[in-house]
Design an enzyme around this catalytic site. Structure first.
Site, mmCIF file in Angstrom:
data_model
loop_
_atom_site.group_PDB
_atom_site.id
_atom_site.type_symbol
_atom_site.label_atom_id
_atom_site.label_comp_id
_atom_site.label_asym_id
_atom_site.label_seq_id
_atom_site.Cartn_x
_atom_site.Cartn_y
_atom_site.Cartn_z
ATOM 1 N N ASP A 189 0.851 -1.203 0.000
ATOM 2 C CA ASP A 189 0.000 0.000 0.000
ATOM 3 C C ASP A 189 0.883 1.249 0.000
ATOM 4 O OD1 ASP A 189 -2.182 -1.680 0.219
ATOM 5 O OD2 ASP A 189 -2.313 -1.467 2.400
ATOM 6 N N ASP A 213 -2.080 5.720 1.061
ATOM 7 C CA ASP A 213 -2.734 4.952 2.122
ATOM 8 C C ASP A 213 -2.605 5.683 3.458
ATOM 9 O OD1 ASP A 213 -4.220 2.768 3.098
ATOM 10 O OD2 ASP A 213 -2.382 1.861 3.857
ATOM 11 N N ASP A 217 2.433 2.885 9.497
ATOM 12 C CA ASP A 217 1.755 1.648 9.884
ATOM 13 C C ASP A 217 2.707 0.803 10.716
ATOM 14 O OD1 ASP A 217 -0.472 2.325 8.436
ATOM 15 O OD2 ASP A 217 -0.543 0.462 7.290
ATOM 16 N N ARG A 269 -7.295 8.396 12.748
ATOM 17 C CA ARG A 269 -6.170 7.519 13.094
ATOM 18 C C ARG A 269 -4.930 8.281 13.557
ATOM 19 N NH1 ARG A 269 -6.233 2.620 8.610
ATOM 20 N NH2 ARG A 269 -8.433 2.147 8.849
#
Ligand SMILES: *[C@@H]1O[C@H](CO)[C@@H](O)[C@H](O)[C@H]1NC(C)=O
Ligand SMILES: *[C@@H]1O[C@H](CO)[C@@H](O)[C@H](O)[C@H]1NC(C)=O
Length: 391
Positions: A189, A213, A217, A269
């Protein structure tokens, strides 16, 4: 008349000396550290006031706090100093002088700096080897417009002072692996920095924005991560801690998120947590659209002395919980000494107790009052370090 004349001679003679001494690096250093010394956060205070930081770059490794601990495994007599002089990229046969050669081919402790300002368009994700430091201080390094950074099954990595943006998803393909051997990498991603089964990682003073994206992460059993002093902006999904609801190994994940600036124009997020434990402290939240901090599958959060400024219009609530049928009541979302502006609210878990981070001496740091968050985060993102003054 006479005394006036004498005065003017004295001033004509001395003033240039006075002016010159005002602008010597030492004076500026003393003056600046006096002005900003009080406000600098504990990580920056450890190295930024040092006017010799260019020659003593490795000092940075002793400055980290939080779950990454001190990064002293990244320095020592066996450290290889590597300078990126070539912004091009060959994912399979990296040339010496390129970033990929330093980060993937060279094994062992390597400290990577950059010769000059450069924009690097990576042809494939950059797989960073264990014991690698990428240090963009002193120049303007942009990794942008295609593939970005990935830490896959690696440990002891510092990423500092890089601007990473406009990262795009990548089709499967061959790429130099973190062990210096070419591997086949699946579909990736478009994240700025992606951690997969990584540990002891310190991500400090980077500017991250506008990727396909997310910006960061932390997935697949990654742990012992500190995310500090970064500027996250202009992004829908900012930071994901924990891979997916089915990945139970992320139970052991521990992440410290401190002194970061989120916004403007971030949607959600910051972070989103699955399983694991996040200590989110002294961050500056400049609005959000859907929510700031959210999660699912029994996440634990200690939100401590952050400044949450709700958006003028829209959702004022900081938190979000994905409703699942089985573990609805297992949220541990706690807010301690946070400050809320513009009507921001934080829905805490009822009952339960605030889990302490249980930091070791090396990891621990004093969380400041939320009132000083604006100044503690005011140098977030990649720093501009001029030649004549401190960084
Ligand atoms: C994380 O750090 C702790 C010490 O703080 C250590 O005991 C543990 O083994 C580390 N985990 C990994 C996966 O490296
Ligand atoms: C810290 O230790 C206490 C007591 O053992 C424990 O309940 C808590 O879960 C620990 N915190 C974390 C983040 O593991």
């Amino acid at each position: 008349m006479v005394s006036q004349g004498t005065n003017s001679i004295i001033w004509r003679f001395f003033l240039p000396i006075v002016i010159a001494s005002l602008f010597t690096p030492n004076f500026i250093y003393a003056k600046q550290s006096k002005i900003i010394g009080l406000k600098m956060n504990v990580i920056d205070r450890c190295w930024r006031p040092n006017p010799e930081w260019r020659r003593q770059r490795y000092q940075l490794a002793t400055c980290s706090v939080g779950y990454a601990g001190k990064m002293t495994n990244n320095i020592g007599d066996d450290l290889i100093h590597y300078k990126v002089i070539d912004p091009t990229d060959d994912p399979i046969n990296p040339r010496p002088g390129t970033l990929r050669y330093g980060a993937s081919v060279i094994q062992g402790k390597v400290w990577i700096k950059f010769q000059r300002d450069m924009k690097i368009r990576l042809e494939k994700p950059l797989l960073i080897s264990s014991f690698t430091t990428i240090d963009g201080r002193g120049v303007n390094v942009n990794i942008a417009d295609n593939a970005c950074l990935m830490i896959y099954k690696a440990t002891n990595i510092i990423i500092h002072g890089i601007r990473i943006h406009h990262c795009k998803a990548q089709a499967p393909g061959m790429v130099m692996g973190p062990n210096g051997k070419v591997i086949t990498l699946g579909q990736v991603d478009g994240d700025a920095i992606r951690l997969v089964t990584a540990s002891k990682i310190w991500i400090d003073h980077n500017t991250l924005y506008d990727c396909e994206d997310g910006l960061l992460d932390v997935t697949r059993g990654s742990t012992n991560v500190t995310v500090s002093n970064n500027w996250f902006r202009d992004q829908d999904k900012v930071m994901l801690l924990g891979h997916d609801d089915g990945y139970v190994r992320d139970q052991d994940m521990k992440v410290t998120v401190v002194y970061n600036h989120f916004g403007p124009n971030c949607n959600q997020r910051m972070p989103r947590i699955r399983y694991g434990y996040a200590h989110v402290a002294n961050n500056f939240y400049q609005g959000w659209l859907q929510y700031a901090i959210g999660g699912s599958t029994e996440p634990s959060l200690k939100s401590e002395a952050n400044l949450f400024i709700a958006p003028i219009a829209g959702n004022k609530e900081v938190t979000w919980r994905k409703s699942t049928h089985t573990n609805m009541n297992k949220w541990e979302f706690h807010s301690v000494r946070d400050v809320f502006e513009n009507g921001a609210s934080f829905t805490e878990t009822k009952g339960g107790h605030v889990r302490k981070p249980n930091y070791s001496i090396e990891q621990s740091f004093e969380v400041s009052d939320a009132k000083s968050v604006r100044s503690l985060t005011m140098w977030s993102g990649a720093l501009r370090c001029s030649k004549t003054s401190i960084c």
